[in-house]
Write an enzyme that holds these catalytic residues in place. Structure first.
Site: not given
Ligand code: NAI
Length: 355
Positions: A233, A262, A303
């Site tokens: 994370r 993000e 991600h």
């Protein structure tokens, strides 16, 4: 049963209809659940959705027949689980869908940095086959410092051992048997791990204890030239401290699948909105841009570590298992299973006392 799905990709509809279509009424909506489309699923008894479908108390009040929610994700913070429990609604998740998928991405980032793969590929694509400035380093016999040795961390450790790396683990709950089996060493303290590691990789969840576990002070305890990998994370790393470490050359490179703020990077069009600007840390956003644009020894992926064909198929299969179990009067992967059972017990006892 009336089952409504949100955020489905086209390929998911076939397997869903094949498995759940018989005897159930299926509705598929391609976007996330929102205030505009919630009326279309007013009578739904089961919802299948992903993390962009926020299910808060206000929306739950608009779904009076809802009995079960299956989220196609591990995390369930987009759902007000306490309110679901109060309403007797079961919430099921996908606890794991292939730790090796994320572990493989971790290895891909580490290998790409060690072997300068992006720089090499960019150079040959430009028709230049010189090797000046492309000297790499071996991973074999180097120390990999791993923070978090759960499902993903232990898979990554297995892969790193196959590369002949020495793996040091900092995780208060690491399984000793698994450490022995994989021939990994337990670091007694975080400082010990940081001092030893040539590569630091993060596999711990984001909690108040782990937030900014990589910061100015911890970076200063790492070896000069250390490589930092984060597929866990973004909040585990203080982005500004990382940028400073890279600027000074103390940090030799970073491979990041996750970044602080993000979502804000993905939604930059919203930056002009004043309420949005108030909700994000602008300093972090600026630091992210320096990471993205300035450092050739930084690799950032969007991600994407989980996003393999096989992992997505497993997510779909487990979500359908969860729904099918519910339709058959059972529960599978219910995150509020204990609370709902307690509630039922209390209701039964109350009924008995009345008699
Ligand atoms: P897990 O729960 O199996 O393992 C986490 C480990 O971290 C546990 O062994 C726990 O003891 C350890 N830990 C907790 N607090 C710690 C601390 N203060 N210091 C050191 N270790 C600590 O979780 P899993 O499945 O391995 O996932 C790890 C991370 O990867 C999570 O943050 C998860 O959100 C992230 N993830 C990222 C994905 C991506 O696409 N980039 C996809 C899936 C998960």
């Amino acid at each position: 049963m009336r089952i409504a799905f949100f955020e489905l990709e086209g390929w998911e509809k076939g397997p869903i209809n094949a498995r759940l279509g018989r005897g159930n009424q299926i509705t598929c909506i391609s976007g996330p659940l929102n205030d505009g489309n919630i009326a279309q699923v007013r009578d739904a008894e089961v919802l299948g959705l992903f993390i962009y479908s926020r299910l808060d108390a206000k929306r739950l009040a608009k779904l009076p027949k809802l009995k079960m929610v299956a989220t196609f994700s591990t995390g369930f913070d987009h759902i007000d689980v306490a309110e679901c429990t109060r309403r007797g609604i079961a919430v099921a998740n996908v606890p794991t869908y292939g730790s090796h998928t994320v572990a493989e991405h971790t290895m891909a980032l580490m290998l790409s940095l060690a072997k300068k793969i992006i720089l090499c590929a960019e150079r040959t694509r430009a028709g230049d086959f010189s090797i000046e400035g492309l000297r790499t380093f071996d991973l074999a016999d180097k120390n990999l410092g791993m923070i978090g040795f759960g499902r993903i961390g232990s898979q990554a450790a297995r892969m790193a051992r196959a590369l002949s790396m020495k793996v040091w683990v900092y995780d208060p709950y690491a399984d000793d048997n698994l450490l022995d089996l994989l021939r990994c060493q337990r670091a007694r303290t975080l400082d010990e791990l940081l001092a030893k590691a040539d590569v630091v990789t993060l596999h711990a969840p984001l909690t108040p204890q782990t937030e900014h576990i990589i910061n100015k002070a911890t970076i200063s305890k790492m070896k000069k030239g250390v490589i930092i990998i984060n597929t866990a994370r973004g909040g585990l790393i203080d982005t500004q401290a990382l940028v400073e470490g890279l600027d000074s050359g103390h940090v030799g490179g970073a491979g990041l699948d996750v970044l602080e703020e993000e979502t804000a990077i993905k939604e930059e069009r919203q930056l002009a909105a004043p309420e949005f600007a108030a909700s994000v840390n602008m300093k972090t956003l600026v630091a992210n841009h320096r990471l993205l644009n300035k450092h050739m020894n930084v690799i950032i992926t969007p991600h994407n570590a989980f996003n393999s064909h096989e992992a997505l198929r497993r997510i779909l299969d487990t979500s359908m298992d969860n729904i099918e179990a519910y339709v058959r009067g059972k529960t599978a992967n219910a995150v509020n299973g204990k609370e709902l059972a307690g509630k039922k017990r209390k209701a039964r006892a109350k009924k008995k006392n009345k008699r």
